[in-house]
Write a protein that holds these residues in place. Structure first.
Motif, mmCIF file in Angstrom:
data_model
loop_
_atom_site.group_PDB
_atom_site.id
_atom_site.type_symbol
_atom_site.label_atom_id
_atom_site.label_comp_id
_atom_site.label_asym_id
_atom_site.label_seq_id
_atom_site.Cartn_x
_atom_site.Cartn_y
_atom_site.Cartn_z
ATOM 1 N N GLU A 157 85.008 -34.084 -22.019
ATOM 2 C CA GLU A 157 85.974 -34.439 -20.982
ATOM 3 C C GLU A 157 87.220 -33.590 -21.155
ATOM 4 O O GLU A 157 87.710 -33.431 -22.263
ATOM 5 C CB GLU A 157 86.330 -35.926 -21.128
ATOM 6 C CG GLU A 157 87.334 -36.438 -20.159
ATOM 7 C CD GLU A 157 87.683 -37.889 -20.463
ATOM 8 O OE1 GLU A 157 88.829 -38.140 -20.892
ATOM 9 O OE2 GLU A 157 86.799 -38.750 -20.303
ATOM 10 N N CYS A 158 87.749 -33.068 -20.061
ATOM 11 C CA CYS A 158 88.901 -32.170 -20.117
ATOM 12 C C CYS A 158 89.971 -32.645 -19.145
ATOM 13 O O CYS A 158 89.666 -33.041 -18.026
ATOM 14 C CB CYS A 158 88.460 -30.753 -19.738
ATOM 15 S SG CYS A 158 89.792 -29.544 -19.694
ATOM 16 N N THR A 159 91.214 -32.590 -19.576
ATOM 17 C CA THR A 159 92.343 -32.774 -18.672
ATOM 18 C C THR A 159 93.106 -31.463 -18.673
ATOM 19 O O THR A 159 93.542 -30.992 -19.721
ATOM 20 C CB THR A 159 93.258 -33.928 -19.122
ATOM 21 O OG1 THR A 159 92.488 -35.137 -19.139
ATOM 22 C CG2 THR A 159 94.430 -34.092 -18.167
ATOM 23 N N ASN A 180 91.427 -31.594 -24.629
ATOM 24 C CA ASN A 180 90.251 -32.431 -24.830
ATOM 25 C C ASN A 180 90.738 -33.871 -24.912
ATOM 26 O O ASN A 180 91.284 -34.296 -25.917
ATOM 27 C CB ASN A 180 89.495 -32.056 -26.098
ATOM 28 C CG ASN A 180 88.247 -32.902 -26.289
ATOM 29 O OD1 ASN A 180 88.055 -33.907 -25.629
ATOM 30 N ND2 ASN A 180 87.403 -32.492 -27.216
ATOM 31 N N THR A 181 90.572 -34.615 -23.837
ATOM 32 C CA THR A 181 91.019 -36.007 -23.782
ATOM 33 C C THR A 181 89.857 -36.977 -23.980
ATOM 34 O O THR A 181 90.025 -38.175 -23.780
ATOM 35 C CB THR A 181 91.738 -36.278 -22.443
ATOM 36 O OG1 THR A 181 90.928 -35.799 -21.368
ATOM 37 C CG2 THR A 181 93.079 -35.582 -22.408
ATOM 38 N N GLY A 182 88.717 -36.452 -24.388
ATOM 39 C CA GLY A 182 87.551 -37.298 -24.645
ATOM 40 C C GLY A 182 87.422 -37.628 -26.118
ATOM 41 O O GLY A 182 88.252 -37.252 -26.946
ATOM 42 N N SER A 211 84.992 -33.990 -15.896
ATOM 43 C CA SER A 211 83.943 -34.503 -16.773
ATOM 44 C C SER A 211 82.742 -33.574 -16.686
ATOM 45 O O SER A 211 82.758 -32.576 -15.952
ATOM 46 C CB SER A 211 83.582 -35.945 -16.393
ATOM 47 O OG SER A 211 83.190 -36.006 -15.041
ATOM 48 N N LYS A 212 81.710 -33.906 -17.417
ATOM 49 C CA LYS A 212 80.513 -33.074 -17.529
ATOM 50 C C LYS A 212 80.023 -32.620 -16.151
ATOM 51 O O LYS A 212 79.920 -33.426 -15.224
ATOM 52 C CB LYS A 212 79.415 -33.852 -18.246
ATOM 53 C CG LYS A 212 78.205 -33.038 -18.590
ATOM 54 C CD LYS A 212 77.248 -33.863 -19.437
ATOM 55 C CE LYS A 212 76.052 -33.035 -19.847
ATOM 56 N NZ LYS A 212 75.152 -33.788 -20.721
ATOM 57 N N LYS A 237 91.515 -34.056 -14.049
ATOM 58 C CA LYS A 237 90.566 -34.597 -15.029
ATOM 59 C C LYS A 237 89.167 -34.139 -14.652
ATOM 60 O O LYS A 237 88.743 -34.304 -13.511
ATOM 61 C CB LYS A 237 90.662 -36.106 -15.070
ATOM 62 C CG LYS A 237 92.005 -36.588 -15.606
ATOM 63 C CD LYS A 237 91.997 -38.074 -15.852
ATOM 64 C CE LYS A 237 93.350 -38.534 -16.336
ATOM 65 N NZ LYS A 237 93.667 -38.176 -17.674
ATOM 66 N N LEU A 287 84.588 -30.912 -26.698
ATOM 67 C CA LEU A 287 84.647 -30.379 -25.337
ATOM 68 C C LEU A 287 84.139 -28.946 -25.371
ATOM 69 O O LEU A 287 84.610 -28.134 -26.169
ATOM 70 C CB LEU A 287 86.088 -30.397 -24.814
ATOM 71 C CG LEU A 287 86.365 -29.648 -23.514
ATOM 72 C CD1 LEU A 287 85.631 -30.283 -22.340
ATOM 73 C CD2 LEU A 287 87.871 -29.592 -23.252
ATOM 74 N N VAL A 324 82.631 -27.659 -17.207
ATOM 75 C CA VAL A 324 82.471 -28.554 -18.357
ATOM 76 C C VAL A 324 80.982 -28.706 -18.673
ATOM 77 O O VAL A 324 80.225 -29.270 -17.891
ATOM 78 C CB VAL A 324 83.110 -29.934 -18.091
ATOM 79 C CG1 VAL A 324 82.920 -30.839 -19.308
ATOM 80 C CG2 VAL A 324 84.588 -29.790 -17.754
#
Length: 143
Positions: free
Chosen positions: A66-68, A98-100, A81-82, A79, A104, A62
């Protein structure tokens, strides 16, 4: 992309096509006989289909957002994050989401399968004749 035989600068910002209706952007700055490098970009709320790559490992890092990542089985949800990464073994079904609240950007490295499978990307629920083998990649295919 043409085969690179010397150090080459690739401007990925110029290759990118932002604003696609799908909300997804895929940029391939380089590839070789053994590895592929790509940037996968997803706008907020966008995901890809549940799929796998037979014979090809993938690693996602990443860069931004944020990725799930979801798998097929219960409890297969990761999950990220960066600056976090995940390795996806060949033949493992997954979906990137992309859950942010911002774009993403994933840095992707994938291996070149040897030998090359008949199909490089299998979409779950579409390629049903291959599904059972792909869920158990160590088992032999019985005709």
């Amino acid at each position: 992309m043409e085969k690179l035989t010397k150090p080459t600068i690739v401007d990925t910002e110029k290759q990118a096509v932002w604003g696609r209706p799908t909300g997804r952007n895929y940029v391939r700055p380089t590839q070789s006989d053994r590895a592929h490098i790509a940037l996968n970009c997803y706008e907020p709320g966008v995901n890809d289909e549940m799929h796998c790559h037979p014979g090809s490992d993938h690693t996602f890092f990443v860069v931004e957002g944020e990725c799930t990542m979801k798998g097929l089985m219960d409890g297969e949800e990761y999950k990220l994050s960066k600056h976090q990464a995940v390795h996806v073994p060949a033949g493992w079904f997954y979906q990137l989401n992309n859950t942010g609240s911002s774009r993403l950007i994933l840095y992707q490295v994938s291996t070149e399968p040897n030998p090359k499978p008949k199909i490089g990307k299998v979409i779950y629920g579409v390629h049903t004749s291959l599904k059972e083998h792909l869920l158990n990649p160590g088992e032999e295919i019985r005709s």
